[in-house]
Motif scaffolding. Sequence first.
Motif: not given
Length: 623
Positions: A47-51, A91-93, A99-102, A607-609
Motif C-alpha cells: 500500500n506504499q507508493s514511491i512518488s 533502495q526505495l522499494a 514503511d508498510q510494516m511501520v 508485490g511491486v508495481s
Amino acid sequence: MLDTFKRYSNTWVAKILMALLILSFGLFGIANVFTNLGSSSVARVGNQSISAVEFDRAYRQQLNNITRQTGRQPSPEEAMAFGIPGSVLNQLASNAALDQMVADYGIGASDEMVSEMIAQDPNFATTLGVFDRAQFTQMLRQNGFTESEYIDAQAESVQRSQVIRGLFGGAMAPATILQISNRVQNDTRTIDYFTISTNVLDTIEAPTEEQLTTYLEQNQAQYRAEAKKKIDVLVLTPESLARSLEASEEELRAEYEAAGDQLTTAETRNVTLWRLNDDAQAATLVQGIAQGQSLDQILAVNNFGISATPLGQITRDQIEDEAIAIAAFDGDKGLTIADAATGKVAVMVRNIVPETQLSFEEAQEQLLARVNAKKARDQILDKIDEIEEQRATLRPISEIAAEVGLETQTIEITQSGVGLNEVNDLPAEGQERLLTAINNAEQDALLPAVTIGANAMAWFDLLEETTARDLTLEEVREELETAWLETQRAQALAEKADALVAQINDGTAIFDVASEVGQIAQPSLPLTRRGDGSFITANVASAAFSGGEGHADAVRLSDGTYLVFQVTGITAAEPSDIEQDNLIALSDSVADDLYQQFITARRDDLGVSINQGTLNQILSLDQ
C-alpha cells in the motif's frame, strides 16, 4: 511490539524461511506488474507508493555523486547501463516495504528523537560541532528538500531503524562461524625459505632475427602506433585573455592608488637550524637560554655533536616544514624549539626585515596582472560571443584568433590523450571534454566549441588524421630486444624455482637446495594468512597455508625474484584468541545477511508495481 518481531525472527519457522529466501531482488527481472499508478507515482510496494518526486530526488543525487567522482554526468543510457535507476528503485522499494510494516504495527517516532537526529548530523554543524540553522536550510535547498519534507523523511528513517533494530539488533554469529573465522585469522605457520633472482641463471644469448620477428607477431598488440589527429586549437580562459591585453599608465596608477597597500615585499628573516638528537638536548637549550646564556655558550659547554644549518635571509614560503616556519616567523628574534617532522629542531632567528609597500615602479608587473585580470573577467563573455559569431562564417580558427588578438597552437593528440598536456592554458578538468570532442571530430565539419571550465572555452580545427597501425620491427627493435630478454629471464627463473621445489619434494633438505644456488635457507617468524608483518607478504602466506607440514612451493615477489619455502610448523589458534572487534563484525555481517533476505521476501510478498511511463519520463528514455 518490537519484542514480538524479535521473538518471531528467532523461531525455527522464521529461520527456515530465512534460509529459503535467498534469491536476489532484480528490479526489472522479477514478476512486476507494469500498470498505471498515476503520473505522481513511480512504483508501489503493497500500500506504499514511491512518488515521482521521491524517485527523481534520489536518482539525481546518485547522478551528482557520480559526476563529482568522474567530472562528467552520465547520459540516461549510461546511467541505465550502470544500473543506477535499478539501484535507486531497489533502495526505495526496501524503504517502502519497511514503511508498510511501520504502518501495520503503528510504530512512531517522537519529535524529540527526530530533532536529536537532525541536530547531531555533522553536515549541519559548524566547525565547532554546533548545529547551524542557516547551513541546514542551505543544504536542504541544494538537495531539493523543503524543511517539512526533510523532517518527515528523517522521521520515517527513525521508524524504519526501529523495525530493523527490533528484528535483527540481537543477531549473533553462530559459534561455528566464530571458530572458523578465528582459525582463519589466527592460525600460524612457520616456514624455512630462501630467495633466488636472475643471478642464478646462465647467460641468455641475444635473440635472433627470427626470434624477434616471432615475438613481435605474438605481442603486436603492445607495439602499435596510436591513431592521432593534428589540430589547430584555441583555448580561451580569463588567464589567457588577460595576457593578451594591454593597460595604460593611467589604469596602472589608478590600480596602485586603490590597492597599493596590498602590494608589498614579503617579510624576510635570517634563520639558522640545529637538528637535535633528543628531547634532553632541547631541554638543555631552553634551560640555558632562560638562564641568560648565549647559544654559543650552551653549545660550547655541552658536547651535543650537532652542527648548524644556515638557511640565510629567507621568506616564510621558502620553509617546507610548517612547524619550523611557525617557529621562525610567528615570534621575535631569538631561539625557539620546533617539533618538526624529523624531530626536535632548534631555530635561531636574526635580522628581521619586515614587509614594505612596493613603489609604483616596483609594482609594475603585479599592477599589470591585476588590471588585465579585471578586464579579462569583464570581457571574457563578449570575446566568446565574438569568436562564435566568426566561427559561424566557417573561417579557420587560426584566422579568427589572429583577428581577435589571440593565438592558436598546432599540435598532435593521440586517441588516448597523449599531447593534451602540451596545450597551453587547458584546465585539468577540461582535458577529458576536449579529448572526447577531438576523438569524435570529422574533417570538413564545423566543430562546436568545447566548454572546458567556468568561463573557459576551446575551439579547434581538424587538420590531419593518422590511423592506428602496427609498428615495424625496425621501429621497435631495441625495445623489443629488451622485452624478449626480460621474458626469457622471467621464464627461466620460474622454471628454476619449480625445479628447486621439485628437489625439496623429492626429499632433499631445503638447506641443501638453497646451498646449491649460493643461498642460505632461514626460518621465518610465525606467520598468519596476512604474513609475518615484515618480509613474508600475504601472497607468500597464502601459498604456505595451501598445504600441510612439509608443503613446498615458490612464490614470485613484486620485484621479480622468487621465494622458495617449505612449511615446518602448524599452530592452530586457541578459542581464546577470538577478538571482540571480530565478534562484533561477524555478528553485524550475519544481521545484515538476515536483513537482506528478510526485506527481499517482504517485497516479494507485498508485490511491486512499476509505472514504466512515469519512470521513463524521469529517466529521459524513449517510451
